[in-house]
Design a protein around this motif. Structure first.
Motif, PDB file in Angstrom:
ATOM      1  N   SER A   1     133.139  20.390  13.219  1.00  0.00           N
ATOM      2  CA  SER A   1     132.649  19.271  14.009  1.00  0.00           C
ATOM      3  C   SER A   1     132.457  19.687  15.461  1.00  0.00           C
ATOM      4  O   SER A   1     133.367  20.218  16.097  1.00  0.00           O
TER       5      SER A   1
ATOM      6  N   THR B   1     128.590   5.256   6.385  1.00  0.00           N
ATOM      7  CA  THR B   1     128.736   5.409   7.834  1.00  0.00           C
ATOM      8  C   THR B   1     129.256   4.133   8.484  1.00  0.00           C
ATOM      9  O   THR B   1     130.069   4.187   9.415  1.00  0.00           O
TER      10      THR B   1
ATOM     11  N   LYS C   1     134.515   8.520   3.822  1.00  0.00           N
ATOM     12  CA  LYS C   1     134.362   9.898   4.292  1.00  0.00           C
ATOM     13  C   LYS C   1     134.209  10.860   3.122  1.00  0.00           C
ATOM     14  O   LYS C   1     133.364  11.767   3.151  1.00  0.00           O
TER      15      LYS C   1
ATOM     16  N   LEU D   1     130.657  10.387   1.772  1.00  0.00           N
ATOM     17  CA  LEU D   1     129.623  10.918   2.658  1.00  0.00           C
ATOM     18  C   LEU D   1     129.672  12.442   2.710  1.00  0.00           C
ATOM     19  O   LEU D   1     128.635  13.112   2.548  1.00  0.00           O
ATOM     20  N   TYR D   2     130.852  13.012   2.929  1.00  0.00           N
ATOM     21  CA  TYR D   2     130.935  14.453   3.095  1.00  0.00           C
ATOM     22  C   TYR D   2     130.694  15.193   1.782  1.00  0.00           C
ATOM     23  O   TYR D   2     130.193  16.316   1.799  1.00  0.00           O
TER      24      TYR D   2
ATOM     25  N   ILE E   1     126.924  15.209   1.645  1.00  0.00           N
ATOM     26  CA  ILE E   1     126.397  16.175   2.606  1.00  0.00           C
ATOM     27  C   ILE E   1     126.545  17.603   2.077  1.00  0.00           C
ATOM     28  O   ILE E   1     125.623  18.425   2.199  1.00  0.00           O
TER      29      ILE E   1
ATOM     30  N   GLY F   1     128.182  15.501   9.645  1.00  0.00           N
ATOM     31  CA  GLY F   1     128.729  14.158   9.503  1.00  0.00           C
ATOM     32  C   GLY F   1     128.580  13.291  10.735  1.00  0.00           C
ATOM     33  O   GLY F   1     128.002  12.194  10.665  1.00  0.00           O
TER      34      GLY F   1
ATOM     35  N   GLN G   1     125.029  12.213  11.397  1.00  0.00           N
ATOM     36  CA  GLN G   1     124.578  11.160  10.497  1.00  0.00           C
ATOM     37  C   GLN G   1     125.136   9.806  10.920  1.00  0.00           C
ATOM     38  O   GLN G   1     124.424   8.798  10.926  1.00  0.00           O
TER      39      GLN G   1
END
Length: 406
Positions: A95, A178, A194, A197-198, A201, A239, A242
């Motif tokens: 990150s 999100t 999370k 989403l991850y 991704i 992340g 997005q």
């Protein structure tokens, strides 16, 4: 940092102030933060979650100095349970938000091309077409309309999805994830979002290892394939980019609410379109974008500031909201004045961690507010200002809906 940073006699540290999570209505400035600003340029706070306490800097010059000072690092935060507002905190490797130099530049390099001024110029016609399609539906259906639901939410979601490279079929699910992640409703829901989403991704980046596209996921997939960054770093990098689309909806919602409740500002936007940029910048300075503070830094060595010693290992927060209301920099800071002569606002941050998507956010803001004013003559609230509902239990503030007529 300035003439006050070093003294011969170290002062006693200020008392630790509890800063509870508070749902604030409208564009009200956080009264706890206002008190902390009055109490001193450097205070100490304890937030609802995490452990211990942290320093808080609120003056414009101090905020700029700290965010540019390599003696304050972000990477160490990932190994600590620093006092914080969010109930959930599980930073991902890679990150940008937690990277110090030289890793920060290495990680930012693969995606930098997607967010340049020239890239945004190329994007602008496509973004305008997306917005025009949404507006055609609003005009066709007629008033009243909730402009959050009809325009301010779907537009940034679609544009960010285009920049990132999210297929149309996946956009609703990505948005659900999100939205949940930025809420403060609970750690379990956020953790599930999370993971969803991850995981998505990760699969997307893997699938684009050989892509020649210029969307962010293609750029990251190619960078991983070239071994410039690891897959874990690419996922951690993508992340927050997005999730960033959520901020545009909330910010523009606040700005539009201010225009709808301050006739002199609305008149200026309509009558002097060539000066809209100055109004938007002043609104960005003024709006309380978020609840509390963002991400902490850790002092990597002892630093003296305003006669007080910040010791190595102690966490430090800066408040961009407070810096944007510093009366020494912005006289009468609680007044919206597009004609004020002052240094640039810090709404998009400062230093190495200046918002990666700032140019994209500014593009969307200009298009959204400009197009709404041009396509909807006589735009006004369809309810009393005090009846506009605001988002609750969220780190990013804004109206939940904006019922409007025209």
């Amino acid at each position: 940092m300035n003439d006050e940073t070093t003294t011969l006699s170290e002062q006693a540290p200020p008392a630790i102030r509890d800063w509870p999570a508070t749902d604030l209505a409208g564009t009200e400035f956080d009264p706890v933060l206002a008190d902390l600003m009055r109490e001193g340029p450097l205070t100490r706070i304890r937030l609802p979650h995490g452990e211990g306490w942290a320093w808080l800097a609120t003056r414009y010059d101090d905020v700029k100095a700290i965010t540019n000072d390599p003696r304050f690092g972000r990477a160490e935060v990932t190994r600590r349970q620093v006092t914080r507002m969010a109930p959930h905190f599980k930073p991902r490797p890679g990150s940008l938000a937690f990277a110090d130099q030289p890793d920060h530049n290495r990680l930012r390099r693969p995606v930098a091309g997607a967010f340049t001024v020239s890239a945004m110029k190329r994007l602008r016609p496509r973004a305008q077409r997306i917005l025009d399609e949404l507006m055609e539906g609003v005009v066709r259906d007629g008033p009243p309309a909730d402009l959050i639901e009809r325009v301010l939410e779907p537009f940034p979601l679609t544009v960010v999805s285009e920049v990132m490279g999210v297929p149309a079929a996946d956009r609703a699910q990505v948005h659900t994830w999100t939205r949940t992640i930025i809420s403060t409703t609970g750690a379990e829901d956020a953790e599930r979002a999370k993971n969803g989403l991850y995981g998505w991704i990760t699969e997307t980046i893997r699938a684009r290892a050989h892509s020649q596209g210029d969307d962010v996921y293609s750029l990251l997939g190619a960078a991983v394939h070239r071994e410039e960054i690891s897959e874990t770093e690419a996922v951690g990098l993508a992340g927050p980019l997005q999730i960033g689309g959520e901020a545009v909806t909330a910010n523009c919602g606040q700005m539009l609410y201010l225009l709808l409740t301050r006739p002199e500002l609305m008149a200026r936007m309509r009558e002097r379109p060539e000066e809209r940029g100055a109004v938007l910048d002043e609104l960005l300075r003024f709006i309380p974008h978020r609840s509390s503070v963002g991400l902490a830094r850790i002092a990597l060595e002892d630093v003296e500031l305003h006669g007080m010693r910040i010791r190595a290992g102690e966490p430090v927060y800066v408040s961009y909201l407070a810096a944007n209301r510093d009366p020494e920099v912005y006289p009468d800071p609680d007044r919206i004045d597009p004609d004020r002569s002052a240094p640039p606002h810090l709404a998009f941050g400062n230093g190495p961690h200046y918002c990666t998507g700032a140019v994209l956010a500014r593009l969307q803001t200009e298009l959204l507010l400009g197009t709404l004013l041009e396509r909807l003559p006589g735009l006004r609230l369809a309810v009393a200002p005090e009846d506009v509902p605001w988002r609750r239990r969220t780190m990013i503030r804004g109206p939940q809906s904006l019922p409007c007529a025209w």
